[in-house]
Design a protein around this motif. Structure first.
Motif, PDB file in Angstrom:
ATOM      1  N   ASP A  51       0.853  -1.183   0.000  1.00  0.00           N
ATOM      2  CA  ASP A  51       0.000   0.000   0.000  1.00  0.00           C
ATOM      3  C   ASP A  51       0.895   1.241   0.000  1.00  0.00           C
ATOM      4  N   PRO A  52       1.084   1.866  -1.171  1.00  0.00           N
ATOM      5  CA  PRO A  52       1.980   3.029  -1.253  1.00  0.00           C
ATOM      6  C   PRO A  52       1.572   4.174  -0.337  1.00  0.00           C
ATOM      7  N   THR A  53       0.310   4.249   0.025  1.00  0.00           N
ATOM      8  CA  THR A  53      -0.134   5.370   0.870  1.00  0.00           C
ATOM      9  C   THR A  53       0.402   5.270   2.293  1.00  0.00           C
ATOM     10  N   THR A  54       0.832   4.094   2.694  1.00  0.00           N
ATOM     11  CA  THR A  54       1.344   3.923   4.061  1.00  0.00           C
ATOM     12  C   THR A  54       2.870   3.990   4.134  1.00  0.00           C
ATOM     13  N   PHE A  55       3.504   4.200   2.988  1.00  0.00           N
ATOM     14  CA  PHE A  55       4.965   4.207   2.992  1.00  0.00           C
ATOM     15  C   PHE A  55       5.497   5.337   3.863  1.00  0.00           C
ATOM     16  N   THR A  56       6.558   5.031   4.602  1.00  0.00           N
ATOM     17  CA  THR A  56       7.128   5.991   5.546  1.00  0.00           C
ATOM     18  C   THR A  56       8.648   5.807   5.623  1.00  0.00           C
ATOM     19  N   LEU A  57       9.333   6.844   6.084  1.00  0.00           N
ATOM     20  CA  LEU A  57      10.785   6.789   6.283  1.00  0.00           C
ATOM     21  C   LEU A  57      11.145   6.563   7.749  1.00  0.00           C
ATOM     22  N   ASP A  58      10.158   6.225   8.557  1.00  0.00           N
ATOM     23  CA  ASP A  58      10.400   6.077   9.997  1.00  0.00           C
ATOM     24  C   ASP A  58      11.450   5.015  10.300  1.00  0.00           C
ATOM     25  N   ASN A  59      11.410   3.905   9.563  1.00  0.00           N
ATOM     26  CA  ASN A  59      12.390   2.842   9.818  1.00  0.00           C
ATOM     27  C   ASN A  59      13.816   3.328   9.552  1.00  0.00           C
ATOM     28  N   TYR A  60      13.996   4.085   8.485  1.00  0.00           N
ATOM     29  CA  TYR A  60      15.322   4.602   8.149  1.00  0.00           C
ATOM     30  C   TYR A  60      15.789   5.642   9.170  1.00  0.00           C
ATOM     31  N   ILE A  61      14.887   6.544   9.545  1.00  0.00           N
ATOM     32  CA  ILE A  61      15.254   7.584  10.513  1.00  0.00           C
ATOM     33  C   ILE A  61      15.653   6.962  11.844  1.00  0.00           C
ATOM     34  N   ALA A  62      14.853   6.002  12.319  1.00  0.00           N
ATOM     35  CA  ALA A  62      15.157   5.344  13.590  1.00  0.00           C
ATOM     36  C   ALA A  62      16.435   4.522  13.494  1.00  0.00           C
ATOM     37  N   MET A  63      16.642   3.878  12.342  1.00  0.00           N
ATOM     38  CA  MET A  63      17.836   3.050  12.174  1.00  0.00           C
ATOM     39  C   MET A  63      19.111   3.888  12.246  1.00  0.00           C
ATOM     40  N   PHE A  64      19.116   5.039  11.593  1.00  0.00           N
ATOM     41  CA  PHE A  64      20.303   5.903  11.629  1.00  0.00           C
ATOM     42  C   PHE A  64      20.555   6.468  13.021  1.00  0.00           C
ATOM     43  N   GLN A  65      19.497   6.572  13.823  1.00  0.00           N
ATOM     44  CA  GLN A  65      19.659   7.050  15.196  1.00  0.00           C
ATOM     45  C   GLN A  65      20.168   5.953  16.127  1.00  0.00           C
ATOM     46  N   ASP A  66      19.766   4.723  15.892  1.00  0.00           N
ATOM     47  CA  ASP A  66      20.076   3.626  16.805  1.00  0.00           C
ATOM     48  C   ASP A  66      21.335   2.845  16.439  1.00  0.00           C
ATOM     49  N   VAL A  67      21.726   2.880  15.177  1.00  0.00           N
ATOM     50  CA  VAL A  67      22.793   2.009  14.690  1.00  0.00           C
ATOM     51  C   VAL A  67      23.928   2.850  14.108  1.00  0.00           C
ATOM     52  N   PRO A  68      25.191   2.564  14.456  1.00  0.00           N
ATOM     53  CA  PRO A  68      26.341   3.313  13.901  1.00  0.00           C
ATOM     54  C   PRO A  68      26.688   2.851  12.495  1.00  0.00           C
ATOM     55  N   ILE A  69      25.708   2.882  11.608  1.00  0.00           N
ATOM     56  CA  ILE A  69      25.934   2.350  10.258  1.00  0.00           C
ATOM     57  C   ILE A  69      26.861   3.263   9.457  1.00  0.00           C
ATOM     58  N   GLY A  70      26.857   4.567   9.795  1.00  0.00           N
ATOM     59  CA  GLY A  70      27.772   5.474   9.111  1.00  0.00           C
ATOM     60  C   GLY A  70      29.222   5.121   9.368  1.00  0.00           C
ATOM     61  N   GLN A  71      29.541   4.762  10.619  1.00  0.00           N
ATOM     62  CA  GLN A  71      30.906   4.339  10.953  1.00  0.00           C
ATOM     63  C   GLN A  71      31.262   3.050  10.232  1.00  0.00           C
ATOM     64  N   GLY A  72      30.282   2.154  10.116  1.00  0.00           N
ATOM     65  CA  GLY A  72      30.521   0.911   9.393  1.00  0.00           C
ATOM     66  C   GLY A  72      30.826   1.155   7.924  1.00  0.00           C
ATOM     67  N   PHE A  73      30.067   2.065   7.302  1.00  0.00           N
ATOM     68  CA  PHE A  73      30.318   2.407   5.905  1.00  0.00           C
ATOM     69  C   PHE A  73      31.699   3.038   5.738  1.00  0.00           C
ATOM     70  N   THR A  74      32.077   3.914   6.660  1.00  0.00           N
ATOM     71  CA  THR A  74      33.378   4.578   6.574  1.00  0.00           C
ATOM     72  C   THR A  74      34.514   3.576   6.667  1.00  0.00           C
ATOM     73  N   ASN A  75      34.448   2.681   7.651  1.00  0.00           N
ATOM     74  CA  ASN A  75      35.499   1.674   7.797  1.00  0.00           C
ATOM     75  C   ASN A  75      35.562   0.751   6.588  1.00  0.00           C
ATOM     76  N   THR A  76      34.406   0.349   6.092  1.00  0.00           N
ATOM     77  CA  THR A  76      34.381  -0.516   4.916  1.00  0.00           C
ATOM     78  C   THR A  76      34.965   0.192   3.704  1.00  0.00           C
ATOM     79  N   ALA A  77      34.659   1.471   3.549  1.00  0.00           N
ATOM     80  CA  ALA A  77      35.193   2.230   2.410  1.00  0.00           C
ATOM     81  C   ALA A  77      36.714   2.335   2.481  1.00  0.00           C
ATOM     82  N   ILE A  78      37.248   2.566   3.675  1.00  0.00           N
ATOM     83  CA  ILE A  78      38.705   2.664   3.830  1.00  0.00           C
ATOM     84  C   ILE A  78      39.369   1.332   3.509  1.00  0.00           C
TER      85      ILE A  78
END
Length: 286
Positions: A51-78
């Motif tokens: 149902d496209p009308t229920t689509f939300t970015l809440d999962n992504y926003i909460a994930m970036f707040q709870d998980v250090p995925i940016g640090q993981g991407f940085t280390n992987t890139a290096i």
């Protein structure tokens, strides 16, 4: 004589079978990408709903707040940048020596290189970890980058590709006064570009998806690569959010997995022609 219709039937059947395989392989990926935009409770209550009308970015926003995925991407890139560069330079160089030079013990040394392909990764972990400890490299980029940077498969594949290069090209370059490294750089490398492209795609995928060695060699959050971060994602979510339920963890897990999947998906789509050409180049018998 067989009619056109009769000749087309096996082709249609093979195409239909391949389409079924395509759907079977892509369906879970498509479901994960779509479900990451659904409300967390909806993922659990009705997993197959759309149902496209229920689509939300809440999962992504909460994930970036709870998980250090940016640090993981940085280390992987290096790690990807430096380890990939080492692989792409030294593996073809070693393969050049195996493919185009005759020296005492060459077959014995090449056989020893191939034997390492038969060793499971788990067998090498403890010796490598002890070595990293003695060098003081545990939880450092050196430990993530150097072990396995020049692997046996890369050397074997490049040897097969370089073996197909005519020796006359090398002899002509020597007559023109080129040194041995100049021959490699100016003659061999331009000719084997399809093979190098295929090796580059495989190298990126292997480093990006590597989990076993990074989780052992870098056990601190500061040095965790993307795959290690994803493996501890549920713990990070429940630890950073009091009362996080199963639906919340599932939604953020799908969001994180989607973010991690996109770079490889885009890379493969953009470079699939080079990857296929590289596979064909690596299949030449040397």
């Amino acid at each position: 004589m067989a009619t056109t219709t009769e000749r087309a039937r096996p082709r249609i059947a093979s195409h239909a079978f391949l389409m079924l395989l395509l759907v079977a392989f892509l369906a879970p990926v498509a479901w994960a990408l779509v479900s990451a935009f659904k409300p967390a409770n909806e993922i659990i209550r009705n997993p197959l709903s759309f149902d496209p009308t229920t689509f939300t970015l809440d999962n992504y926003i909460a994930m970036f707040q709870d998980v250090p995925i940016g640090q993981g991407f940085t280390n992987t890139a290096i790690v990807l940048l430096f380890k990939g560069a080492i692989t792409m330079f030294f593996a073809p160089l070693a393969a050049f020596a195996f493919a185009k030079y005759q020296w005492a013990g060459k077959n014995l040394v090449f056989g020893a290189v191939l034997v390492t392909l038969m060793l499971p990764t788990i067998v090498l972990i403890i010796p490598l970890l002890l070595e990293m400890k003695e060098l003081g490299w545990v939880n450092t980029y050196q430990a993530l980058i150097l072990p396995g940077a020049v692997d046996a498969f890369a050397i074997f594949w490049m040897r097969q590709v370089i073996s197909a290069v005519p020796d006359e090209l090398l002899d002509a370059a020597r007559v023109d006064g080129c040194g041995e490294f100049a021959i490699f750089w100016r003659v061999i490398v331009p000719v084997i570009r399809p093979g190098l492209a295929g090796l580059a795609v495989l190298t990126v995928m292997n480093i990006y998806n590597d989990f076993v060695w990074p989780v052992v060699a870098a056990n601190s959050e500061r040095m965790s690569t993307l795959q290690v971060v994803l493996s501890t994602l549920a713990q990070n979510i429940t630890g950073n959010r009091i009362g996080a339920d199963y639906a919340t963890v599932t939604g953020e897990l799908l969001a994180a997995s989607s973010v991690a999947l996109v770079p490889l998906l885009v890379l493969f789509i953009l470079l699939q022609r080079h990857f296929i050409n590289g596979i064909l180049a690596g299949s030449v018998k040397g």
